[in-house]
Design a protein around this motif. Structure first.
Motif, short mmCIF file in Angstrom:
data_model
loop_
_atom_site.label_atom_id
_atom_site.label_comp_id
_atom_site.label_asym_id
_atom_site.label_seq_id
_atom_site.Cartn_x
_atom_site.Cartn_y
_atom_site.Cartn_z
N GLY A 397 14.65 -3.35 0.78
CA GLY A 397 13.78 -3.20 -0.37
C GLY A 397 13.79 -1.77 -0.88
N HIS A 398 13.33 -1.62 -2.12
CA HIS A 398 13.24 -0.30 -2.74
C HIS A 398 11.80 -0.10 -3.20
CE1 HIS A 398 17.73 -0.01 -3.37
NE2 HIS A 398 17.56 -1.27 -3.06
N ALA A 399 11.33 1.12 -3.10
CA ALA A 399 10.00 1.42 -3.63
C ALA A 399 10.10 2.64 -4.54
CB ALA A 399 9.02 1.70 -2.49
N VAL A 400 9.31 2.60 -5.60
CA VAL A 400 9.23 3.74 -6.51
C VAL A 400 7.77 4.14 -6.59
CG1 VAL A 400 9.55 4.53 -8.88
CG2 VAL A 400 11.24 3.02 -7.84
N VAL A 401 7.51 5.42 -6.37
CA VAL A 401 6.15 5.94 -6.40
C VAL A 401 6.07 6.95 -7.54
CG1 VAL A 401 4.43 7.31 -5.14
CG2 VAL A 401 5.86 5.66 -3.90
N MET A 402 5.10 6.78 -8.43
CA MET A 402 4.94 7.77 -9.49
C MET A 402 3.45 8.03 -9.74
SD MET A 402 6.10 7.76 -13.47
CE MET A 402 4.52 7.13 -14.01
N ARG A 403 3.10 9.32 -9.83
CA ARG A 403 1.74 9.63 -10.23
C ARG A 403 1.65 9.43 -11.73
NH1 ARG A 403 -0.47 15.38 -8.46
NH2 ARG A 403 -0.02 15.90 -10.62
N ASP A 404 0.47 9.04 -12.22
CA ASP A 404 0.29 8.70 -13.64
C ASP A 404 0.86 9.74 -14.60
OD1 ASP A 404 -0.67 6.23 -13.72
OD2 ASP A 404 -2.71 6.73 -14.35
N ASP A 405 0.75 11.03 -14.24
CA ASP A 405 1.20 12.09 -15.14
C ASP A 405 2.69 12.39 -14.98
OD1 ASP A 405 1.22 13.25 -12.68
OD2 ASP A 405 -0.16 14.88 -13.15
N GLY A 406 3.38 11.66 -14.12
CA GLY A 406 4.82 11.87 -13.93
C GLY A 406 5.15 13.11 -13.11
N LYS A 407 4.14 13.82 -12.60
CA LYS A 407 4.40 15.06 -11.85
C LYS A 407 4.80 14.77 -10.41
CE LYS A 407 3.63 18.02 -15.10
NZ LYS A 407 2.30 18.30 -15.63
N VAL A 408 4.62 13.52 -10.00
CA VAL A 408 5.09 13.11 -8.69
C VAL A 408 5.95 11.87 -8.90
CG1 VAL A 408 4.48 12.26 -6.39
CG2 VAL A 408 3.06 14.00 -7.49
N TYR A 409 7.15 11.88 -8.35
CA TYR A 409 8.02 10.73 -8.43
C TYR A 409 8.91 10.72 -7.20
CZ TYR A 409 12.49 8.54 -9.12
OH TYR A 409 13.63 7.83 -8.89
N VAL A 410 9.05 9.60 -6.58
CA VAL A 410 10.01 9.49 -5.49
C VAL A 410 10.48 8.03 -5.39
CG1 VAL A 410 8.35 9.11 -3.62
CG2 VAL A 410 10.50 10.26 -3.11
N HIS A 411 11.70 7.87 -4.96
CA HIS A 411 12.32 6.56 -4.80
C HIS A 411 12.67 6.45 -3.33
CE1 HIS A 411 16.54 4.56 -5.36
NE2 HIS A 411 15.71 3.75 -4.80
N LEU A 412 12.17 5.43 -2.65
CA LEU A 412 12.42 5.38 -1.21
C LEU A 412 12.71 3.99 -0.70
CD1 LEU A 412 9.09 6.11 0.70
CD2 LEU A 412 9.18 5.74 -1.72
N HIS A 413 13.11 3.95 0.55
CA HIS A 413 13.55 2.72 1.21
C HIS A 413 12.88 2.63 2.57
CE1 HIS A 413 17.00 4.07 -1.39
NE2 HIS A 413 16.52 3.01 -1.99
N LEU A 476 12.58 -6.28 -4.35
CA LEU A 476 13.28 -7.06 -3.32
C LEU A 476 14.19 -8.07 -4.00
CD1 LEU A 476 10.07 -8.13 -1.36
CD2 LEU A 476 11.58 -6.28 -0.67
N ARG A 477 15.29 -8.42 -3.34
CA ARG A 477 16.12 -9.48 -3.91
C ARG A 477 15.87 -10.77 -3.14
NH1 ARG A 477 21.64 -7.71 -5.02
NH2 ARG A 477 21.23 -7.97 -7.21
N ILE A 478 15.41 -11.77 -3.89
CA ILE A 478 15.12 -13.07 -3.28
C ILE A 478 15.79 -14.14 -4.13
CG2 ILE A 478 13.29 -14.72 -2.67
CD1 ILE A 478 11.42 -12.19 -2.46
N ARG A 479 16.51 -15.06 -3.51
CA ARG A 479 17.26 -16.13 -4.20
C ARG A 479 18.08 -15.56 -5.35
NH1 ARG A 479 12.28 -20.40 -4.23
NH2 ARG A 479 11.77 -20.02 -2.05
N ASP A 480 18.78 -14.53 -5.03
CA ASP A 480 19.72 -13.88 -5.95
C ASP A 480 19.08 -13.32 -7.22
OD1 ASP A 480 22.19 -12.87 -6.43
OD2 ASP A 480 22.90 -14.63 -7.54
N SER A 481 17.78 -13.04 -7.16
CA SER A 481 17.23 -12.31 -8.31
C SER A 481 16.31 -11.21 -7.81
CB SER A 481 16.53 -13.26 -9.28
OG SER A 481 15.22 -13.50 -8.87
N VAL A 482 16.37 -10.08 -8.50
CA VAL A 482 15.57 -8.94 -8.06
C VAL A 482 14.13 -9.14 -8.53
CG1 VAL A 482 15.27 -6.45 -8.24
CG2 VAL A 482 17.57 -7.40 -8.10
N ARG A 483 13.19 -9.10 -7.60
CA ARG A 483 11.77 -9.30 -7.91
C ARG A 483 11.06 -7.96 -7.78
NH1 ARG A 483 11.41 -15.19 -7.14
NH2 ARG A 483 13.60 -15.74 -6.87
#
Ligand SMILES: [Cu+2]
Length: 493
Positions: A397-413, A476-483
């Protein structure tokens, strides 16, 4: 100059705190995986100034573990050129926790190699860390006033001493000072004042030059321009790095992370919840381009994660405005491209992934800054069976975290904040898989997840770096589609 001395000098310089590396405003590295046979979790707090000290926290719960070591490996030096490993000390009253500190001497791509020894043998985990100067330390207001007062007293003292030495001290006690001597004392004091003034101004100039030289090494996001073209029903996005430092030969080439040269996230600002995860191609050294999905009109923030062949991860940042909704692309989007225009749900309720499958926030419902274990989710389907998740870009799975003002952003696994390509870069260099001109010789690429897996829960090692309102997406990818599931969460100090 010795590193501690330089660091001290830098520490005294004035502040202009800025940002990031492969993230925005979220510098700590979270890593989860195995060192040989032992599952471990690692947190690395890179220094704010370089050279500086990185703090490393290792959670190694296996009872058979006897020793944990940490070692900094600079990308260019490789593990053969790295200093010997330091012992990480067990943390008192926290069984299974070890902590260590390491000097990172140069700016750029490092790995912190965590060695674990125990009854089941030994293993090493390679944790990529970007050492970048993100700020200069501030003089506190009180200290600044104290230094100004002391400096003024010092200058006044020097001039007074010269005046007294040339005048009063030449005359026996009790006698009046002759006018000529008084005049001479004034002249001497004036000359002293002039010399002191030159010293002070010269010192200030030197100091400013040093501070400026340091500031020029500060890591700032590269200036990037985003252009959207919506012609012939095939909207495209182009990201161009306009910073002149981003040129062939000045920075190392980009390397694919899970077969993709860039992982681009387009995040709605006013249209809350909108997220697109795309994979543009590199059309020239500075330029990325790819098709866009049918996004609604509105303001967007754009974050593109790339990895250099040094293992250095970087996020390119810009924003864009869509005056009108985009038409569905006539160009087929990539199988791994995904977009989401659904609502965000509060952490108290579960998000729908379609097919009656839900993803619920199972971490802290009132997350606090710095506390780990927050990004924990449970999956549910009506049958009660675990949900089969297929590999999505080599990940569960992939997660994306962003603070409302865009001053915090990270992409993690689930493996943490490091791109797998970054670890691969270190492994290839250590094996000597490089060409004559220093490029990496790419082989099979990274491994990661390769087959479907039934799961009931998924976690991403992370702690929020600052308070505020955050949005968190999980893909997440479930039944061949990214959810995609999107959550809204308030983080307290
Ligand atoms: Cu990802």
């Amino acid at each position: 100059m010795s590193a501690p001395l330089r660091a001290t000098r830098v520490a005294l310089a004035l502040l202009m705190a800025v940002v990031l590396a492969a993230h925005v405003g979220s510098p700590d590295v979270y890593w989860s995986g195995k060192a040989g046979p032992y599952p471990i979790d690692v947190v690395v707090r890179p220094p704010q100034v370089v050279p500086g000290i990185a703090e490393i926290l290792v959670r190694a719960p296996d009872a058979g573990i006897e020793r944990v070591t940490v070692r900094p490996v600079y990308w260019r030096a490789g593990s053969r050129g790295a200093p010997s490993a330091d012992e990480a000390k067990p943390v008192q009253n926290a069984p299974g926790m070890y902590s260590g500190r390491l000097w990172l001497m140069a700016g750029g791509s490092y790995s912190v190699d965590v060695g674990v020894q125990g009854r089941a043998g030994q293993g090493i985990a390679v944790v990529p860390v970007a050492a970048v100067a993100t700020g200069q330390l501030q003089l506190s207001g009180g200290l600044r006033i104290l230094l100004v007062v002391l400096g003024t007293l010092l200058v006044a003292g020097v001039i007074t001493a010269v005046y007294a030495a040339a005048g009063e001290s030449q005359v026996p006690p009790g006698e009046a000072i002759p006018a000529a001597r008084r005049r001479r004392a004034r002249v001497a004091a004036s000359i002293a004042a002039a010399i002191v003034a030159v010293l002070v101004l010269g010192g200030a100039k030197w100091w400013t030059a040093e501070a400026k030289a340091y500031a020029s090494t500060l890591y700032t996001p590269l200036r990037t321009q985003v252009v959207v073209r919506d012609s012939a029903g095939a909207p495209t996005i182009t990201l161009r790095v306009v910073d002149t430092n981003f040129r062939e030969g000045r920075v190392s080439a980009l390397m694919p992370d899970h077969g993709r040269i860039a992982h681009l996230f387009v995040v709605g600002v006013d249209t809350v919840g909108v997220l697109a995860h795309l994979h543009p191609d590199q059309v020239d050294f500075q330029t990325l381009r790819g098709p866009l999905p049918p996004l609604p009109a509105g303001k967007y923030r754009v974050f593109a994660d790339v990895v250099h062949e040094t293992g250095f991860q970087r996020t390119l940042v810009d924003s864009l405005t869509l005056a009108a909704p985009l038409a569905a692309s006539a160009v087929r989007l990539d199988r791994d491209d995904a977009w989401f225009t659904g609502p965000l749900v509060p952490v108290s309720s579960a998000a729908s992934l379609g097919d009656q499958i839900t993803l619920a926030w199972a971490g802290d419902s009132q997350p606090v800054v710095g506390r780990t274990g927050v990004l924990h989710f449970t999956l549910h389907q009506p049958s009660g069976e675990p949900v089969t998740v297929e590999p999505y870009l080599g990940m569960t799975g992939h997660a994306v975290v962003m603070r409302d003002d865009g001053k915090v952003y990270v992409h993690l696994h689930p493996s943490g904040t490091s791109a797998m390509a970054s670890s691969l870069a270190f492994a290839l260099r250590d094996r000597g898989d490089t060409t004559a001109d220093g490029r990496l010789r790419m082989g099979a690429g990274e491994m990661g997840m390769t087959s479907p897996q039934p799961i009931r829960e998924i976690s991403f090692p992370y702690a929020f770096p600052s308070p505020g309102r955050y949005r968190v997406w999980v893909q997440l990818r479930i039944r061949d589609s990214v959810r995609t599931a999107g959550f809204e969460v308030a983080v307290k100090q």
